[in-house]
Design a protein around this motif. Structure first.
Motif, PDB file in Angstrom:
ATOM      1  N   GLN A  39       0.826  -1.202   0.000  1.00 38.30           N
ATOM      2  CA  GLN A  39       0.000   0.000   0.000  1.00 38.30           C
ATOM      3  C   GLN A  39       0.866   1.260   0.000  1.00 38.30           C
TER       4      GLN A  39
ATOM      5  N   ILE B  82      -4.276 -10.459 -11.504  1.00 39.10           N
ATOM      6  CA  ILE B  82      -5.069  -9.703 -10.530  1.00 39.10           C
ATOM      7  C   ILE B  82      -4.107  -8.869  -9.701  1.00 39.10           C
TER       8      ILE B  82
ATOM      9  N   GLU C 232      -3.425  -4.962  -3.583  1.00 38.56           N
ATOM     10  CA  GLU C 232      -2.736  -3.899  -2.877  1.00 38.56           C
ATOM     11  C   GLU C 232      -3.037  -4.071  -1.404  1.00 38.56           C
ATOM     12  N   THR C 233      -2.008  -4.243  -0.605  1.00 37.48           N
ATOM     13  CA  THR C 233      -2.265  -4.519   0.803  1.00 37.48           C
ATOM     14  C   THR C 233      -1.095  -4.063   1.667  1.00 37.48           C
ATOM     15  N   ASP C 234      -1.306  -4.074   2.985  1.00 36.42           N
ATOM     16  CA  ASP C 234      -0.222  -3.698   3.888  1.00 36.42           C
ATOM     17  C   ASP C 234       0.086  -4.876   4.807  1.00 36.42           C
TER      18      ASP C 234
ATOM     19  N   SER D 233      -1.144  -5.299   7.858  1.00 31.86           N
ATOM     20  CA  SER D 233      -2.148  -5.538   8.890  1.00 31.86           C
ATOM     21  C   SER D 233      -3.047  -6.699   8.490  1.00 31.86           C
TER      22      SER D 233
ATOM     23  N   SER E 120      -6.330  -6.402   8.746  1.00 29.73           N
ATOM     24  CA  SER E 120      -7.679  -5.863   8.631  1.00 29.73           C
ATOM     25  C   SER E 120      -8.373  -6.233   7.316  1.00 29.73           C
ATOM     26  N   ASP E 121      -7.613  -6.624   6.301  1.00 30.65           N
ATOM     27  CA  ASP E 121      -8.258  -6.966   5.034  1.00 30.65           C
ATOM     28  C   ASP E 121      -8.216  -8.464   4.739  1.00 30.65           C
TER      29      ASP E 121
ATOM     30  N   GLN F 246     -11.343  -9.914   2.824  1.00 28.62           N
ATOM     31  CA  GLN F 246     -11.440  -9.490   1.425  1.00 28.62           C
ATOM     32  C   GLN F 246     -10.326 -10.075   0.578  1.00 28.62           C
TER      33      GLN F 246
ATOM     34  N   LYS G 277      -8.852 -12.864   1.059  1.00 29.58           N
ATOM     35  CA  LYS G 277      -9.194 -14.259   0.845  1.00 29.58           C
ATOM     36  C   LYS G 277     -10.207 -14.400  -0.288  1.00 29.58           C
TER      37      LYS G 277
ATOM     38  N   ARG H 103     -10.840 -12.339  -2.764  1.00 27.73           N
ATOM     39  CA  ARG H 103     -10.227 -12.040  -4.055  1.00 27.73           C
ATOM     40  C   ARG H 103      -9.352 -13.178  -4.548  1.00 27.73           C
TER      41      ARG H 103
END
Ligand code: SF4
Ligand code: SF4
Lengths: 269, 457
Positions: free
Chosen positions: B384, B408, B411-413, B415, B417-418, B421, B423, B425
């Motif tokens: 991110q 695909i 974009e992630t960090d 943490s 917290s996602d 989502q 998973k 995707r």
């Protein structure tokens, strides 16, 4: 050749007559189940509550009361899919694609606005996923956004939706973040904007978010609208106007995921 | 070399941590998070190669044995030089008997600390690295005598200025364009200057002989990694992507000579597995190539999600992947000291980092790798707020679509917290690959059937 075909179909019929395929969709707000053999035998919906696994078991019991027979396979989908012990799990995007295809063989795009995420999916004539887009972790562009503003204005979701339909001049809601949008909505009301216009503005704002996602992957007819928000007429109207497409609605939009999961159990991807 | 020196690996970890000035109480909170994650990501896998156990035990005592070894070398007069990027001419470090380390942070834990100073919308790798230092949470970091930065992305460049307030930091001037004579000369001068810096710090000379030996060592490390990667072209694949990622991550921490030995042993086992047709995933499992930003310890999130969805990661086009080892330093034409340095400079300029403009070699390379490793799809990984890799996606995506490979972007960090989502995707993407594999197989067998009946009649 003809003999081959006959054997094949008889076997299919035999198989589908005797065995049950169950799809369970463990969503964030509701749990849905569908029993399928050759056709849909039963379905049920109940709130998820605090424990998705328990809700899943309860809904399973509920549908099994309505349909007897040996269970061949249980396929789970939805947010809580891992918490439920199923034979197989599939993502809700794959499940909605398959379910939409089963109901509408000509479907090529699926729009699913759920409680915490929204997805746009392009599918082929077998209901297979070709491409998809999904909102990022924030709630803008999801059903939660509408629910939250309705709650902030202390009206029920149904009322909020029907008021939207009465609006002539929808308000412009600029905040994308639910938290900021809430205060924006409250200050608009304080400034004298009618709840009708605010509601239409909120629905339009969700539709714009969906449009941004649709533009990334493209849209092709027929467009099926699934998920809980499909039952909200104001949302349908806003989407049709913003996307300039005609939406096809399943009779029970909330059951499409569970139906797709059951069908994947029966036919594979 | 190291045997002659006293290694106090018997000192218990806590005494050691206090000695190097760690914030032991907070460090306890950090380090206790590692075993359960390691367990669920790595130890739940079935049928792993035996030789991976060396790397397992390394990570299980990540802040113990190895940092002690490093610290002891420091106390014995060897310098410790840390870096944060693949643009790190480690050969000079080896040549002076100093210890090279790559200190990029992959943990969420120190990010909140870093955000007291760095903007929140900074890439997590930068925040995590910085946080580890300012909060005294990393025993490797504590030993560093010098840090090496480089002018890659804006976030890192400016972070190095601040980091220099804590530890002496030398920033290499990496040009933005790689293909121009001016850039090459600039970079050559920078690499040469760095040699002087290392000599000054260590008080030891980089002789041609020592440099040649160091180049050879670094090349052998690259070759050992390439050998492991090469086995991943087989179907079934003999090792999981997660396990290879672990090896890659430790390439930046371990003693180079020992690492080469252990990695070659692993490669040998994998080659035998390939010969026997033995794999960790079923033959025909969807094969994924990951392309994008680096993943440093303990950033295993993406590999874990992909492999728990029933696919297998077969290669990483990343600085914790092929970008680290693909090119060797070629000294065959060198006839002077400057030639050796020039050969090194050239090798480094071939790293296809998105910080370069243009960087057209990268999309080409991703397509090449997808072909060589028989990838069914590509997951493009962006940390991110990394504008470089995020923007370059458009070109990589176009190149892949042109040859019909699905891709695909994630974009992630760092943490959690996602997780849900992510998973959804990834699972959908893997299901998409499975479905397209199944339909391809069906049409192939149908074609074969038609052919068979045609020839039959
Ligand atoms: S991606 Fe670029 S900046 Fe990051 S480590 Fe690699 S070469 Fe360095
Ligand atoms: S991932 Fe991107 S933003 Fe982060 S350090 Fe590397 S190049 Fe910079």
């Amino acid at each position: 050749m003809r003999i081959c075909l006959t054997i094949y179909t008889t076997e299919m019929i035999h198989r589908s007559m005797t065995k049950l395929f169950i799809g369970i969709d463990l969503g964030s707000t509701t749990v849905k189940a569908v029993v399928l053999n050759g056709q849909v035998l039963a379905s049920a919906i109940r709130p998820t509550g605090a424990n998705p696994r328990k809700a899943g078991e309860a809904v399973l019991e509920q549908i099994l009361e309505k349909s007897a027979g040996p269970i061949d396979k249980i396929v789970a989908t939805g947010y809580g899919r891992v918490s439920f012990s199923a034979d197989e799990i599939v993502s809700e995007i794959t499940a909605h694609a398959k379910g939409s295809n089963l109901l509408f063989p000509d479907a090529r795009t699926v729009i699913d606005i759920g409680g915490q995420d929204s997805k746009i999916t392009r599918i082929d004539d077998h209901g297979r996923v070709l491409d998809f887009a999904m909102n990022d972790r924030c709630a803008a562009g999801t059903g939660r956004f509408i629910e939250n503003t309705a709650k902030a204005l202390e009206v029920s979701l149904e009322e909020f939706s029907s008021k939207s339909l009465a609006s002539q001049t929808p308000a412009r809601i600029n905040s994308m973040c639910t938290v900021f949008a809430e205060s924006e909505v409250i200050s608009q009301i304080a400034q004298g904007t009618s709840i009708e216009d605010v509601s239409a503005g909120v629905h339009a704002s969700v539709a714009r978010r969906i449009k941004a996602m649709v533009e990334r992957i493209g849209v092709e007819d027929q467009v099926v609208f699934t998920g809980g928000a499909a039952k909200n007429p104001a949302m349908r109207k806003a989407l049709e106007e913003t996307l300039r497409v005609k939406l096809t609605l399943p009779k029970e939009p909330q059951l499409v995921g569970a139906l797709g999961a059951a069908a994947i159990g029966r036919d594979g991807y | 070399m190291t045997e002659t020196k006293k290694i106090r690996t018997d000192v218990d970890n806590e005494t050691f941590w206090r000695e190097v000035g760690l914030d032991v109480e907070r460090h306890d909170d950090l380090i206790k998070g590692l075993p359960p994650v390691f367990e669920s990501v790595f130890l739940t896998q079935k049928n792993r190669p035996e030789k991976i156990s060396y790397f397992d035990s390394f990570i299980q005592d990540l802040h113990g044995k190895r940092p002690k070894e490093v610290y002891d070398r420091k106390n014995n007069g060897d310098k410790v030089i840390g870096a944060f990027c693949a643009f790190f001419p480690e050969e000079f470090v080896h040549a002076t008997g100093a210890v090279p380390l790559v200190l990029c942070g992959g943990a969420e834990f120190p990010i909140a600390d870093a955000e007291k100073i760095l903007p929140r919308n900074t890439c997590p790798l930068i925040k995590s690295s910085f946080g580890f230092k300012i909060s005294n949470l990393c025993p490797y970091f504590q030993s560093a005598d010098l840090l090496v930065g480089e002018t890659t992305c804006g976030g890192k460049k400016k972070m190095y200025e601040l980091l220099g307030e804590y530890v002496p930091t030398h920033t290499l001037h990496l040009p933005h364009k790689k293909d121009e004579a001016l850039s090459r000369n600039l970079w050559f001068e920078e690499v040469k200057k760095f040699k002087g810096k290392v000599e000054e710090l260590t008080g030891r000379k980089v002789t041609d002989e020592k440099l040649l030996a160091a180049i050879d060592l670094a090349n052998r490390k690259r070759l050992a990694l390439a050998r492991v990667y090469n086995t991943r072209k087989a179907d079934p694949v003999p090792i999981s992507g997660k396990d290879v990622l672990l090896v890659m991550q430790l390439a930046l921490f371990d003693d180079a000579e020992r690492f080469v030995k252990k990695t070659n042993e692993l490669a040998e086992e994998l080659e035998a597995r390939v010969d026997r047709g033995e794999g960790v995933a079923a033959k025909g499992a969807p094969r994924v190539l990951i392309s994008g930003t680096p993943m440093t310890i303990p950033n295993w999130k993406l590999h874990d999600t992909i492999e728990k969805s029933g696919a297998v990661v077969v290669t990483e086009e990343s600085c914790t992947g092929t970008r680290y080892f693909t090119d060797l330093v070629d000294t065959s034409d060198a006839s002077s000291s400057d030639d050796l340095i020039r050969a090194m400079a050239e090798k480094y300029l071939h790293i296809n980092c998105a910080c370069f403009t243009p960087n057209n070699e990268r999309p080409v390379d991703v397509v090449r790798l997808a072909g060589e490793y028989k990838a069914d799809g590509v997951v493009y990984y962006v940390l991110q707020f990394c504008h470089e890799f995020n923007t370059e996606f458009a070109k990589v995506e176009r190149a892949l679509r042109a040859v019909g490979i699905p891709v695909i972007k994630i974009e992630t960090d760092y943490s959690d917290s996602d997780r849900g989502q992510l998973k959804t995707r990834i699972e959908t993407f893997v299901e998409m690959l499975k479905a397209s594999k199944a339909s391809k197989a069906a049409s192939v067998s149908k074609e074969a059937g038609i052919k068979a009946s045609a020839t039959g009649s």
